[in-house]
Design a protein around this motif. Structure first.
Motif, PDB file in Angstrom:
ATOM      1  N   GLY A 196       0.598  -1.072  -0.163  1.00 63.22           N
ATOM      2  CA  GLY A 196       0.193  -0.062  -0.238  1.00 63.22           C
ATOM      3  C   GLY A 196       0.481   1.352  -0.018  1.00 63.22           C
ATOM      4  N   LEU A 197       2.050   1.215   1.294  1.00 59.67           N
ATOM      5  CA  LEU A 197       2.735   2.293   0.965  1.00 59.67           C
ATOM      6  C   LEU A 197       3.989   2.470  -0.238  1.00 59.67           C
ATOM      7  CD1 LEU A 197       4.011   2.462   4.673  1.00 59.67           C
ATOM      8  CD2 LEU A 197       2.537   3.183   3.610  1.00 59.67           C
ATOM      9  N   ARG A 198       3.917   1.817  -1.044  1.00 58.47           N
ATOM     10  CA  ARG A 198       4.911   1.468  -2.242  1.00 58.47           C
ATOM     11  C   ARG A 198       3.991   2.212  -3.354  1.00 58.47           C
ATOM     12  NH1 ARG A 198       7.296  -3.809  -4.201  1.00 58.47           N
ATOM     13  NH2 ARG A 198       4.362  -3.764  -4.895  1.00 58.47           N
ATOM     14  N   GLU A 199       2.404   1.854  -3.227  1.00 63.85           N
ATOM     15  CA  GLU A 199       1.955   1.963  -4.552  1.00 63.85           C
ATOM     16  C   GLU A 199       1.935   3.756  -4.056  1.00 63.85           C
ATOM     17  OE1 GLU A 199       0.633  -0.153  -7.145  1.00 63.85           O
ATOM     18  OE2 GLU A 199       2.129  -1.469  -6.237  1.00 63.85           O
ATOM     19  N   LEU A 200       1.679   4.055  -2.895  1.00 65.64           N
ATOM     20  CA  LEU A 200       1.079   5.265  -2.655  1.00 65.64           C
ATOM     21  C   LEU A 200       2.477   6.613  -2.984  1.00 65.64           C
ATOM     22  CD1 LEU A 200      -1.928   5.837   0.137  1.00 65.64           C
ATOM     23  CD2 LEU A 200      -1.716   5.832  -1.988  1.00 65.64           C
ATOM     24  N   GLY A 201       3.842   6.244  -3.077  1.00 66.32           N
ATOM     25  CA  GLY A 201       5.008   6.345  -2.532  1.00 66.32           C
ATOM     26  C   GLY A 201       4.576   7.081  -1.832  1.00 66.32           C
ATOM     27  N   ILE A 202       4.697   6.543  -0.844  1.00 62.39           N
ATOM     28  CA  ILE A 202       5.357   7.008   0.763  1.00 62.39           C
ATOM     29  C   ILE A 202       6.238   6.802   1.498  1.00 62.39           C
ATOM     30  CG2 ILE A 202       3.338   9.406   0.934  1.00 62.39           C
ATOM     31  CD1 ILE A 202       1.631   7.582   2.152  1.00 62.39           C
ATOM     32  N   LEU A 203       6.511   5.584   0.837  1.00 56.00           N
ATOM     33  CA  LEU A 203       7.923   4.632   1.928  1.00 56.00           C
ATOM     34  C   LEU A 203       8.694   5.948   1.966  1.00 56.00           C
ATOM     35  CD1 LEU A 203       8.781   1.359  -0.420  1.00 56.00           C
ATOM     36  CD2 LEU A 203       7.713   2.051   2.525  1.00 56.00           C
ATOM     37  N   ASN A 204       9.137   4.968   3.198  1.00 58.82           N
ATOM     38  CA  ASN A 204      10.526   6.376   3.432  1.00 58.82           C
ATOM     39  C   ASN A 204      10.127   7.512   4.080  1.00 58.82           C
ATOM     40  OD1 ASN A 204      13.227   6.450   4.732  1.00 58.82           O
ATOM     41  ND2 ASN A 204      14.027   6.676   2.420  1.00 58.82           N
ATOM     42  N   THR A 205       9.348   7.476   4.456  1.00 54.16           N
ATOM     43  CA  THR A 205       8.098   9.048   5.116  1.00 54.16           C
ATOM     44  C   THR A 205       8.128   9.238   6.076  1.00 54.16           C
ATOM     45  OG1 THR A 205       6.248   9.152   3.932  1.00 54.16           O
ATOM     46  CG2 THR A 205       8.109  10.342   2.612  1.00 54.16           C
ATOM     47  N   LYS A 228      14.333   3.935   5.912  1.00 53.65           N
ATOM     48  CA  LYS A 228      15.815   3.773   6.142  1.00 53.65           C
ATOM     49  C   LYS A 228      16.622   4.970   6.727  1.00 53.65           C
ATOM     50  CE  LYS A 228      15.540   1.998   1.186  1.00 53.65           C
ATOM     51  NZ  LYS A 228      14.585   3.019   0.080  1.00 53.65           N
ATOM     52  N   GLU A 229      16.295   6.207   6.587  1.00 49.41           N
ATOM     53  CA  GLU A 229      17.493   7.032   7.473  1.00 49.41           C
ATOM     54  C   GLU A 229      16.824   7.279   8.974  1.00 49.41           C
ATOM     55  OE1 GLU A 229      16.006  10.593   5.307  1.00 49.41           O
ATOM     56  OE2 GLU A 229      16.612   9.597   3.389  1.00 49.41           O
ATOM     57  N   ASP A 230      18.274   7.621   9.645  1.00 50.83           N
ATOM     58  CA  ASP A 230      18.296   7.029  10.694  1.00 50.83           C
ATOM     59  C   ASP A 230      17.255   7.834  11.798  1.00 50.83           C
ATOM     60  OD1 ASP A 230      19.511   4.578  11.698  1.00 50.83           O
ATOM     61  OD2 ASP A 230      20.787   5.295  11.806  1.00 50.83           O
ATOM     62  N   ASN A 231      17.261   9.440  11.459  1.00 45.11           N
ATOM     63  CA  ASN A 231      16.936  10.710  11.899  1.00 45.11           C
ATOM     64  C   ASN A 231      15.266  10.647  11.735  1.00 45.11           C
ATOM     65  OD1 ASN A 231      16.641  11.266   9.267  1.00 45.11           O
ATOM     66  ND2 ASN A 231      17.138  13.517   8.976  1.00 45.11           N
ATOM     67  N   LEU A 232      14.336   9.003  11.384  1.00 45.40           N
ATOM     68  CA  LEU A 232      13.080   9.085  11.021  1.00 45.40           C
ATOM     69  C   LEU A 232      13.126   7.854  11.890  1.00 45.40           C
ATOM     70  CD1 LEU A 232      12.002   9.686   7.180  1.00 45.40           C
ATOM     71  CD2 LEU A 232      12.386  11.455   9.001  1.00 45.40           C
ATOM     72  N   LYS A 233      13.705   7.700  12.355  1.00 43.61           N
ATOM     73  CA  LYS A 233      13.310   5.781  13.186  1.00 43.61           C
ATOM     74  C   LYS A 233      13.141   6.268  15.110  1.00 43.61           C
ATOM     75  CE  LYS A 233      15.211   3.338  10.710  1.00 43.61           C
ATOM     76  NZ  LYS A 233      16.363   1.799   9.882  1.00 43.61           N
ATOM     77  N   THR A 234      12.082   5.427  15.712  1.00 40.96           N
ATOM     78  CA  THR A 234      11.669   5.243  16.640  1.00 40.96           C
ATOM     79  C   THR A 234      12.682   5.063  17.644  1.00 40.96           C
ATOM     80  OG1 THR A 234      11.176   3.276  16.663  1.00 40.96           O
ATOM     81  CG2 THR A 234       9.673   5.701  15.865  1.00 40.96           C
ATOM     82  N   LEU A 235      12.817   5.194  19.295  1.00 43.58           N
ATOM     83  CA  LEU A 235      13.376   4.553  20.587  1.00 43.58           C
ATOM     84  C   LEU A 235      13.860   3.453  20.569  1.00 43.58           C
ATOM     85  CD1 LEU A 235      15.487   6.496  21.752  1.00 43.58           C
ATOM     86  CD2 LEU A 235      13.413   6.021  23.871  1.00 43.58           C
ATOM     87  N   PRO A 236      12.656   2.188  19.784  1.00 44.34           N
ATOM     88  CA  PRO A 236      13.363   0.962  20.064  1.00 44.34           C
ATOM     89  C   PRO A 236      14.098   0.378  19.048  1.00 44.34           C
ATOM     90  CG  PRO A 236      10.843   1.727  20.044  1.00 44.34           C
ATOM     91  CD  PRO A 236      11.163   2.977  19.522  1.00 44.34           C
TER      92      PRO A 236
END
Lengths: 259, 259
Positions: free
Chosen positions: B118-127, B206-214
């Motif tokens: 679903g995310l790939r089709e909408l083009g919002i992966l990695n956001t 992919k980018e570290d600055n978007l990731k979460t604490l876990p």
């Protein structure tokens, strides 16, 4: 009038339904399609060969064995423990629910740090089981005590007149009367046993845990990393069919015992 | 004689009651122990974390940001949706609900490929949007809310409907006040669940600055052990505070006991 109202109700539902369709239902159907083709680019129909390949894979069998063991051993202990505990908590009017509810809400990642420290040299899957029990007692207690609270208390008075003792009272009255909720709690615990991946993954902090803890989720996650969508989708479809069967079975059972 | 016997019975049951109370308190302490140990172990390491480990800050804020945004949007989506589902009279209502129940029971490993597609089709992966959207439509809150709304007093809704034509006013004035407890409980659960997110950021970002604490904690081998304890403590605080302020709504009937 009624019709216009219904139309408004449907419009209210639209955003939610649309999102679910876009992110869950429609892609799931595509996944079904992925599971019967050989490759995303060639797209040849291969029938059930992906499924057969999955079932024959030795890691899949190992993973399935561990997951089933967690259901059999982990869930049984959890349900019995929480039924006894909530009987005491509710009818004994003991404070201390917070201690059991808090673990369910606290983020696993925070707890996994101390878990790694305590169970540094564990060779069995025990730490994961402990984490599972620790995490899921809360929701069971909430559901069970809520159901005890909704019970008709007159039965107890009748039983007290007949001289029924307090332990027998609960074995013969409280538990049979709450069987539907106990079944639902069991169902939820089975489902949560499939969700234990996060805990396990954080505990081992690796995608390749020892054999004793290698569950289906690891198998699927690792295939996701390998971009092996065909194997992943057939495993996911198998798992979802298995879960749907359990759900239907539990609901049938629940209907049978409903008062 | 009979009176004496009764007194004796009362006495023994009181003794055993104190004994049971003691056991339950011990179990409660064991349940809280991991949290306490984490807090104790964290002492003395705060300086290392707060002044040397800069990746901690963005990840902590990401966790908070995702959890808050998802929970608020989800409330705005599911309250009307649950209202429509429980109040409208149209065909397929039961079927839609059944689909939601099944989706609720699915582990993430089943829905991860559908989500990803679903995310790939909408083009919002990695956001950020890609992390938020699928979680907004996760079915748990809707199922609980629907179960609760089925039991509310419809005459209030009818009364509000006489005054206004707008469905939003009906929900706001006729429904929300009645389901406040449930909203608070679902809010708490959803927040805890999103705050605990590990797999989604691990797989969809992919980018570290978007990731979460876990994710930070799961890569434990990269950092020295001592840094993780204060991180875990700080990580627990928001959920703990939320539990203190909303926890009382988990008492009583939270709804989902009987589906």
């Amino acid at each position: 009038m009624r019709n216009r109202w219904n139309r408004k109700c449907i419009i209210c539902m639209l955003p939610g339904i649309l999102g679910t369709l876009v992110f869950f239902v429609i892609p799931y159907i595509r996944m079904l399609y992925y599971s019967v083709i050989d490759n995303q680019y060639r797209r040849n129909f291969t029938g059930l060969s992906n499924y057969i390949k999955t079932i024959k894979n030795s890691y899949f069998i190992l993973a399935l064995k561990n997951s089933l063991l967690l259901i059999l051993a982990g869930v049984t202990v959890l349900v019995i423990f929480s039924v006894v505990l909530s009987l005491f908590l509710y009818f004994g009017n003991i404070n201390g629910r917070s201690a059991f509810i808090l673990p369910m809400l606290l983020p696993t990642a925070a707890i996994s740090v101390i878990w790694r420290e305590i169970f540094k040299d564990a060779v069995t899957a025990l730490p994961v089981y402990l984490l599972f029990w620790w995490k899921n007692t809360g929701i069971c207690i909430i559901l069970l005590t809520a159901s005890f609270a909704a019970m008709d208390k007159e039965v107890f008075e009748a039983a007290a007149v007949d001289g029924v003792g307090s332990i027998r009272k609960h074995i013969y009255i409280t538990i049979p009367m709450n069987i539907p909720v106990i079944i639902f709690t069991t169902l939820l615990s089975i489902v949560n046993s499939f969700r234990i991946f996060k805990e396990s993954c954080l505990f081992y902090s690796s995608n390749y845990p020892p054999d004793c803890s290698y569950t289906l989720q690891y198998y699927m996650n690792n295939h996701f990393y390998k971009l092996d969508y065909q194997v992943l989708s057939s495993a996911a479809v198998l798992l979802s069919v298995f879960i749907i069967l359990i759900i239907i079975f539990c609901f049938k059972l629940q209907k049978k015992y409903q008062f | 004689m009979a009176c004496k016997k009764e007194k004796l019975y009362y006495k023994t049951s009181k003794l055993s009651f104190i004994f049971i109370k003691g056991i339950i308190n011990v179990i409660a302490i064991i349940f809280i122990l991991p949290v306490l140990l984490t807090v104790i172990k964290s002492a003395g390491h705060y300086r290392e974390l707060l002044f040397d480990c800069f990746i901690f800050y963005p990840m902590f804020w990401n966790s908070l940001f995702y959890a808050t945004v998802i929970t608020i949007i989800q409330m705005a989506v599911i309250i009307p949706c649950a209202f429509g589902l429980s109040n409208g009279k149209f065909r397929g209502r039961k079927f839609i609900f059944f689909i939601y129940v099944i989706l609720m029971m699915m582990p993430f490993q089943v829905t991860m490929l559908p989500n990803y597609i679903g995310l790939r089709e909408l083009g919002i992966l990695n956001t950020r949007t890609g992390i938020i959207l699928p979680m907004v439509f996760s079915p748990f809150g809707l199922v609980v809310m629907h179960q609760y709304m089925k039991k509310i007093n419809t005459s209030v809704i009818e009364a509000v409907r006489l005054e206004t034509n707008s469905v939003i006013t009906v929900i706001w004035k006729g429904v929300v006040p009645q389901v406040k407890t449930c909203i608070m409980a679902v809010f708490l659960f959803t927040f805890a669940e999103c705050y605990n997110m590990l797999e989604q950021p691990m797989l969809f970002l992919k980018e570290d600055n978007l990731k979460t604490l876990p994710v930070f904690i799961s890569q434990a081998d990269k950092y020295e052990g001592g840094v993780l304890f204060p991180a875990a403590v700080i990580y627990m605080i928001p959920v703990f505070l939320l539990y203190l302020s909303l926890g009382k709504n988990l008492e009583g009937r939270t709804g989902a006991g009987n589906l």
